[in-house]
Scaffold this motif. Structure first.
Motif, mmCIF file in Angstrom:
data_model
loop_
_atom_site.group_PDB
_atom_site.id
_atom_site.type_symbol
_atom_site.label_atom_id
_atom_site.label_comp_id
_atom_site.label_asym_id
_atom_site.label_seq_id
_atom_site.Cartn_x
_atom_site.Cartn_y
_atom_site.Cartn_z
ATOM 1 N N GLY A 100 -73.377 12.773 32.545
ATOM 2 C CA GLY A 100 -73.836 11.534 31.930
ATOM 3 C C GLY A 100 -72.782 10.868 31.063
ATOM 4 N N ASP A 101 -73.256 10.140 30.057
ATOM 5 C CA ASP A 101 -72.354 9.356 29.202
ATOM 6 C C ASP A 101 -71.329 10.213 28.472
ATOM 7 O OD1 ASP A 101 -73.735 7.106 29.978
ATOM 8 O OD2 ASP A 101 -74.994 7.014 28.172
ATOM 9 N N ALA A 102 -71.616 11.491 28.305
ATOM 10 C CA ALA A 102 -70.701 12.384 27.581
ATOM 11 C C ALA A 102 -69.368 12.539 28.299
ATOM 12 C CB ALA A 102 -71.346 13.756 27.386
ATOM 13 N N ALA A 103 -69.303 12.233 29.582
ATOM 14 C CA ALA A 103 -68.044 12.356 30.332
ATOM 15 C C ALA A 103 -66.956 11.463 29.743
ATOM 16 C CB ALA A 103 -68.272 12.019 31.799
ATOM 17 N N ALA A 104 -67.356 10.346 29.141
ATOM 18 C CA ALA A 104 -66.389 9.403 28.569
ATOM 19 C C ALA A 104 -65.732 9.948 27.310
ATOM 20 C CB ALA A 104 -67.075 8.069 28.272
ATOM 21 N N GLU A 105 -66.265 11.053 26.758
ATOM 22 C CA GLU A 105 -65.697 11.629 25.543
ATOM 23 C C GLU A 105 -64.469 12.485 25.828
ATOM 24 O OE1 GLU A 105 -68.777 13.794 23.620
ATOM 25 O OE2 GLU A 105 -70.207 12.106 23.664
#
Length: 522
Positions: A100-105
């Protein structure tokens, strides 16, 4: 008695070893490595969704590796964390994990461990992906890990995309087809050729670099994605961010003449039998636009000895020059230089006098044009160890600083380079050589310097009459090789005809695929 005692102790020792092992051969207290190599992990997938458990992972619980995904450029599928490692057989493999969005971290160079238990490995839009794990499964260990440059020819990716999925790679010397207009941008699907094959560069319209103007030639770092075409998943390259683009050139230069083959040792006695075959990529009138051809030989018995301090202009018996100042050649046709008798394979062989001979000379009794002593052997006989070389120059003036328009080298050894004194054989930007290293961007103007190490092999024994033919495709419109030259040999006889060195090679199955003469295409 001593032998009996020895045997008793030997047997007891064996029994002790057996008692100390469990029924499957593991020693008591041994544990399975909790981290499985990505190479092994990928091998478990057999076309069906695979639930990842302690059992299916053979006792392992996760993977460790280096992150290669970067979502800052907005050109990767949302939510995918891509990780690579070399833990099995030093084979680089990668895997994508949907978190999910955590990949962008995470950014390239982050070192992570991922707990896979409870996840499912499946194909998603052509890509092998692990789903069902979340951010809590990721443990960041370090950052700033160096990712080794992995140069991969486009033909390799097309042949086996699974091998390169979710790894960082670079397509080197990529040029666009068609040649970009001044207003053309990255947005959409762009066809790129790196000298090995055509490959699609995919850029989403929302990518931060989508509206950048296309260069003439560049290196493209990125990861493999897929496009579905007629029910098949076709690989493409996705740039991740602006810095994945290394512009090499904004212009296109074209070579009017390329080297397509040669014979350096005819059957039987040489007697000036050596000659070189060339292919014109455009119409040339040599009386108006002269060229020159230089051969170089590292025979240790030839003067001057040592590294050629004057480069291609070394002279003596080391280098010999032919001036091409008369005659004409049409685009897409062959012409020849050398061989005073114009015979295909030495004394008493077939005449090829009807071919287009721009220069035919008895080098054993006539000196070269400007430099080069008389010499019946311009090339070494029957060896691939020491360096022979051929170069083409615009004009008839050749000095130590002259840069050729095309170069072919046979063999690697011999006194050929002194970087400190800037002495050696200068190369051209061709399908094989680069004046500037396309990966490191370091200057490397000489053969054997940097990445300029490609050479032809000459495996034939002396005096058998092998013609070394170079097959590739030169695109006149793009001004570059779109299929790099590769070597084939023609075992000539005394009765051979010119069709054998100008025609295409038949493959064993009769398809001609991959076996061809040098071609000029539009």
């Amino acid at each position: 008695m001593k032998r009996y005692i020895f045997n008793v102790f030997f047997c007891v020792g064996i029994l002790i070893c057996c008692w100390g092992c469990d029924t499957v051969g593991n020693f008591p207290g041994a544990t399975v490595n909790p981290d499985i190599a990505i190479y092994d992990l990928r091998s478990f997938y057999k076309g069906q969704d695979l639930k990842l458990t302690d059992e299916t992972l053979l006792g392992a619980t996760g993977i460790t590796g280096t992150v290669v995904s970067d979502h800052s450029g907005k050109n990767l599928p949302t939510g995918l964390l891509m990780v690579q490692d070399r833990l099995r057989l030093n084979e680089l493999r990668g895997i994508a994990i949907q978190i999910g969005d955590a990949a962008a971290e995470y950014v390239p160079g982050d070192s992570v461990r991922v707990n896979l238990i409870g996840g499912v490995m499946k194909r998603e839009s052509g890509l092998l992906v692990i789903q069902g794990v979340d951010k809590s499964a990721i443990n960041k260990i370090a950052s700033g890990r160096v990712i080794a440059v992995n140069r991969v020819p486009s033909s390799y990716i097309l042949a086996d995309p699974d091998k390169y999925e979710s790894t960082e790679l670079v397509i080197v010397k990529g040029g666009f087809d068609p040649i970009p207009e001044p207003t053309d941008t990255y947005a959409g699907d762009r066809l790129v050729n790196d000298g090995f094959d055509n490959f699609v560069l995919h850029t989403d319209a929302s990518a931060t670099f989508a509206q950048q103007v296309l260069p003439g030639m560049a290196n493209f770092f990125g990861v493999v994605g897929y496009t579905q075409v007629e029910g098949k998943w076709i690989p493409h390259l996705r740039i991740r961010r602006d810095s994945d683009i290394t512009v090499l050139s904004s212009t296109v230069s074209r070579a009017a003449i390329v080297i397509s083959g040669y014979i350096g040792d005819v059957e039987g006695t040489d007697l000036d039998g050596e000659y070189i075959q060339f292919l014109a990529t455009q119409d040339v009138d040599f009386s108006k636009t002269p060229y020159s051809v230089v051969t170089h030989n590292t025979n240790s018995g030839y003067q001057p000895t040592g590294v050629p301090m004057n480069g291609w202009a070394a002279g003596g018996k080391r280098s010999y020059k032919f001036d091409l100042k008369s005659g004409q050649v049409k685009k897409g046709t062959y012409f020849y230089v050398g061989n005073s008798a114009k015979l295909i394979n030495g004394v008493e062989s077939t005449s090829i006098a009807d071919a287009n001979w721009i220069v035919s000379r008895k080098t054993g009794s006539v000196k070269g044009d400007g430099f080069g002593d008389v010499n019946t052997d311009l090339f070494l006989n029957g060896t691939s160890a020491f360096t022979d070389a051929i170069a083409v120059f615009e004009g008839t003036t050749v000095t130590k600083n002259s840069i050729p328009v095309d170069v072919i080298v046979t063999g690697y050894n011999g006194a050929i380079l002194n970087v400190g004194q800037q002495a050696g054989l200068r190369i051209a930007n061709t399908d094989w050589y680069d004046i500037i290293n396309p990966v490191t961007l370091q200057q490397q103007p000489f053969y054997k310097q940097g990445s300029n190490t490609i050479y032809l092999a000459r495996p034939a024994p002396s005096g058998v009459g092998w013609f070394y033919k170079l097959g590739g495709e030169y695109n006149v419109r793009l001004g570059r090789w779109v299929k790099a030259r590769s070597q084939r040999t023609v075992d000539l006889s005394k009765q051979s005809t010119i069709e054998e060195i100008e025609g295409e090679f038949p493959e064993a199955n009769g398809t001609n695929e991959g076996w061809y003469a040098t071609k000029v295409i539009e």
